[in-house]
Design a protein around this motif. Structure first.
Motif, mmCIF file in Angstrom:
data_model
loop_
_atom_site.group_PDB
_atom_site.id
_atom_site.type_symbol
_atom_site.label_atom_id
_atom_site.label_comp_id
_atom_site.label_asym_id
_atom_site.label_seq_id
_atom_site.Cartn_x
_atom_site.Cartn_y
_atom_site.Cartn_z
ATOM 1 N N PRO A 432 21.809 -8.230 -18.676
ATOM 2 C CA PRO A 432 21.168 -8.686 -19.917
ATOM 3 C C PRO A 432 19.702 -8.289 -19.987
ATOM 4 C CG PRO A 432 21.551 -10.519 -18.420
ATOM 5 C CD PRO A 432 22.284 -9.356 -17.846
ATOM 6 N N ASP A 433 19.078 -8.063 -18.842
ATOM 7 C CA ASP A 433 17.682 -7.644 -18.845
ATOM 8 C C ASP A 433 17.509 -6.292 -19.539
ATOM 9 O OD1 ASP A 433 19.246 -6.738 -16.591
ATOM 10 O OD2 ASP A 433 17.422 -5.862 -15.750
ATOM 11 N N LEU A 434 18.444 -5.376 -19.274
ATOM 12 C CA LEU A 434 18.386 -4.070 -19.936
ATOM 13 C C LEU A 434 18.680 -4.196 -21.428
ATOM 14 C CD1 LEU A 434 20.185 -1.788 -17.305
ATOM 15 C CD2 LEU A 434 17.732 -1.982 -17.748
ATOM 16 N N ALA A 435 19.578 -5.113 -21.776
ATOM 17 C CA ALA A 435 19.877 -5.343 -23.190
ATOM 18 C C ALA A 435 18.645 -5.867 -23.918
ATOM 19 C CB ALA A 435 21.035 -6.328 -23.335
ATOM 20 N N ASP A 436 17.932 -6.804 -23.302
ATOM 21 C CA ASP A 436 16.717 -7.346 -23.914
ATOM 22 C C ASP A 436 15.663 -6.264 -24.100
ATOM 23 O OD1 ASP A 436 17.863 -9.823 -24.021
ATOM 24 O OD2 ASP A 436 16.899 -10.565 -22.189
ATOM 25 N N GLY A 437 15.511 -5.433 -23.082
ATOM 26 C CA GLY A 437 14.520 -4.355 -23.162
ATOM 27 C C GLY A 437 14.849 -3.377 -24.277
ATOM 28 N N MET A 438 16.133 -3.056 -24.402
ATOM 29 C CA MET A 438 16.525 -2.144 -25.473
ATOM 30 C C MET A 438 16.303 -2.788 -26.839
ATOM 31 S SD MET A 438 20.086 -0.138 -26.171
ATOM 32 C CE MET A 438 19.506 1.259 -25.228
ATOM 33 N N GLY A 439 16.614 -4.077 -26.952
ATOM 34 C CA GLY A 439 16.413 -4.779 -28.217
ATOM 35 C C GLY A 439 14.965 -4.725 -28.661
ATOM 36 N N GLN A 440 14.040 -4.904 -27.722
ATOM 37 C CA GLN A 440 12.619 -4.839 -28.048
ATOM 38 C C GLN A 440 12.228 -3.443 -28.539
ATOM 39 O OE1 GLN A 440 10.447 -6.186 -24.622
ATOM 40 N NE2 GLN A 440 11.445 -8.196 -24.607
ATOM 41 N N GLN A 441 12.738 -2.426 -27.849
ATOM 42 C CA GLN A 441 12.426 -1.051 -28.272
ATOM 43 C C GLN A 441 12.956 -0.753 -29.671
ATOM 44 O OE1 GLN A 441 12.763 2.234 -25.304
ATOM 45 N NE2 GLN A 441 13.647 0.665 -23.975
ATOM 46 N N LEU A 442 14.179 -1.217 -29.941
ATOM 47 C CA LEU A 442 14.785 -0.951 -31.243
ATOM 48 C C LEU A 442 14.032 -1.649 -32.371
ATOM 49 C CD1 LEU A 442 18.573 -1.183 -30.314
ATOM 50 C CD2 LEU A 442 17.237 0.887 -30.759
ATOM 51 N N ARG A 443 13.613 -2.892 -32.125
ATOM 52 C CA ARG A 443 12.864 -3.619 -33.157
ATOM 53 C C ARG A 443 11.526 -2.945 -33.434
ATOM 54 N NH1 ARG A 443 15.376 -7.938 -30.474
ATOM 55 N NH2 ARG A 443 13.613 -8.236 -29.053
ATOM 56 N N ALA A 444 10.879 -2.453 -32.385
ATOM 57 C CA ALA A 444 9.598 -1.765 -32.574
ATOM 58 C C ALA A 444 9.794 -0.477 -33.378
ATOM 59 C CB ALA A 444 8.973 -1.452 -31.213
ATOM 60 N N GLN A 445 10.855 0.259 -33.081
ATOM 61 C CA GLN A 445 11.111 1.500 -33.811
ATOM 62 C C GLN A 445 11.459 1.211 -35.275
ATOM 63 O OE1 GLN A 445 13.676 4.335 -31.939
ATOM 64 N NE2 GLN A 445 12.868 3.972 -29.906
ATOM 65 N N ALA A 446 12.171 0.111 -35.508
ATOM 66 C CA ALA A 446 12.517 -0.258 -36.885
ATOM 67 C C ALA A 446 11.253 -0.528 -37.704
ATOM 68 C CB ALA A 446 13.431 -1.478 -36.893
#
Length: 542
Positions: A432-446
């Motif tokens: 889940p740590d990698l999932a959280d990190g990816m979620g943060q990156q995706l929100r920033a790119q959005a």
């Protein structure tokens, strides 16, 4: 026969004598603008450069100068890759009396097929009949191609009165046009009208498709079961029935349905591919191997070969423990496919599967690193392969490679890997740590993409702004700010540039999601009113 001097014809036949004979027949019918191709590959290349009014295609293209692909497979490629239009007359020429080949050709609905031997008068009559039908339908096709579906729908009624012998063709086209603008209920009513007069398979299939589009998968399944029982050669009904089984959580039934279809019509490559994918998901490695062996064999001479078919065949063989066979498939992939980053990714991934099976964990990890690196430069890889590659990387603790593969897949808005799918890969792997990190990156790119959309809109690039907004939605589908921006941007484009059903459906979905998430949102009422105004403006029902 009518004046045919301006007609262009492409003859696809490996036999020089037959090409010459056909050209002579066409010349006698007043058709002189004739070109030839000796195999499917040459035909594809010629059709990529220019269009023809008529294609006369030999079914058996495996003659002395043929490339092994048959006429049915060529027609499948041309339709799938949109190298021919609805107005292209495609006539299949065959002396084959083999049952399954005739069925396969018929299921892809060429304009007509002519059994050899035939005379000049017979060929001329078939071409003349096809030209008359095309002339009647062409005005409606042209309106649809110009992005005027509602005008095309209205034109169907007028044209049917002028050409009553094609009344059924116009009803069918009208229903398809209703579907193209999301009016599935109206299309369904037309199909029911036809079925009330005659039990036509295409009308039953069309009705089932409208049911699926409206979320009525159970009712569609029941209708399709009746259809295939009454029309066992209506091959597209099996494909849709399999989809319904999948939607209703019955993958084994979906596989069985496609197996039955393949037993009747064994030449459709895309159906074989889907059957192989289902078999892999169902853990049926022998069935998957059988299917993908046929896919690889039948697609060998296609201009559109897909190295992922080899990967899936390797998966099936490795699962069964056939290491030598899997190694042979990889060698064949290297020898027979053109060099490309896509091939590099598939070859490395296949080698990783093989090394893993042989117990060589270090070599498998090295190949996975290479596959992930190659995949990051390729847009054409399927979501299925990308997800499988990321899962394999995680199993070998290659966290950075797995994250890179999924992040790149998410950035490809056309790749169909959703944010939930991407993050689900990591959650299921216990990361889940990698999932959280990816979620943060995706929100920033959005957020960055929302700013890009604003800039494009201010510069008058409405389409470009919507494209950026759709990319932002792909990155952060649950973000309220993104939902509002996407719905508003699409409605602005529709208002300025015309109705686009696919985009309108996206806007409607975002408005519905916004209403569910925040019924009191200050922009909700305005968006609902804008959407209704757009539908009224363009005469869209509902």
């Amino acid at each position: 026969m009518q004046d045919n001097a301006n007609l262009t014809v492409l003859i696809v036949d490996p036999n020089g004598g037959m090409r010459a004979s056909l050209q002579n027949m066409l010349n006698q019918a007043g058709i002189t603008r004739v070109e030839s191709a000796i195999n499917a590959g040459m035909a594809v290349r010629q059709l990529a450069r220019r269009s023809y009014d008529i294609i006369l295609c030999e079914y058996d293209l495996g003659g002395p100068q043929g490339d092994g692909q048959d006429g049915q497979q060529l027609l499948e490629d041309l339709r799938h890759h949109r190298l021919i239009t609805a107005s292209t007359i495609f006539i299949m020429l065959t002396s084959e009396g083999v049952y399954d080949k005739v069925v396969s050709a018929a299921e892809l609905t060429p304009t007509d097929y002519v059994l050899k031997p035939f005379t000049v008068d017979m060929l001329g009559s078939r071409i003349g009949r096809a030209l008359e039908r095309r002339a009647a339908l062409l005005p409606v096709w042209q309106l649809a191609a110009q992005g005027k579906p509602m005008e095309a729908i209205r034109a169907c009624a007028t044209a049917a009165m002028a050409s009553p012998r094609y009344a059924l063709d116009f009803l069918r086209l009208k229903a398809e046009l209703h579907v193209s603008v999301g009016e599935h209920a109206q299309a369904g009513a037309i199909y029911r009208e036809v079925l009330a007069e005659r039990a036509l398979g295409w009308a039953g299939l069309g009705l089932a498709r409208t049911m699926v589009a409206q979320g009525q998968s159970e009712a569609a399944r029941e209708l399709l079961l009746e259809l295939v029982q009454a029309n066992p050669r209506l091959m597209a009904a099996y494909d849709l029935l399999a989809r319904c089984h999948e939607k209703l959580g019955a993958p084994d039934a979906a596989q069985a349905t496609l197996e039955e279809a393949v037993s009747i019509s064994p030449h459709m490559v895309r159906r074989l591919r889907k059957l192989g994918e289902l078999a892999l998901e169902n853990g049926d490695a022998p069935a998957a191997e059988r299917s993908f062996k046929q896919v690889v064999s039948k697609a060998r001479h296609s201009e559109f070969r897909d190295p992922e078919d080899h990967v899936n065949l390797v998966k099936a063989m490795v699962t069964r423990g056939d290491v030598p066979g899997a190694a042979g498939v990889i060698r064949d992939m290297e020898r027979s496919l053109r060099s490309s980053p896509e091939l590099d990714a598939c070859k490395a991934y296949s080698n990783a599967l093989l090394q893993e099976k042989m117990g060589n964990a270090r070599a498998a990890a090295s190949e996975l690193e290479a596959a992930a690196s190659a995949a990051r430069t390729v847009a054409a890889l399927s979501p299925r392969l990308r997800i499988g590659l990321a899962q394999a990387c995680l199993a070998h603790r290659l966290d950075e490679a797995a994250s890179g593969v999924m992040l790149d897949a998410m950035q490809d808005a056309a790749g169909a890997v959703t944010a939930d799918q991407a993050m689900g890969v990591f959650v299921r792997a216990g990361r889940p740590d990698l999932a959280d990190g990816m979620g943060q990156q995706l929100r920033a790119q959005a957020q960055i993409l929302l700013g890009v959309a604003d800039e494009k809109r201010n510069m008058g690039d409405v389409r470009g702004a919507v494209q950026s907004l759709l990319e932002a939605l792909h990155m952060a589908p649950g973000n309220l700010q993104v939902m509002v921006a996407v719905a508003g941007g699409i409605l602005r484009q529709v208002h300025e540039l015309g109705w686009d059903n696919a985009l309108a459906e996206v806007a409607a979905e975002q408005i519905d999601r916004l209403r569910a998430a925040d019924p009191g949102h200050p922009r909700l009422a305005a968006l609902l009113e804008e959407f209704q105004q757009a539908k009224r403006k363009y005469g869209i029902a509902g």
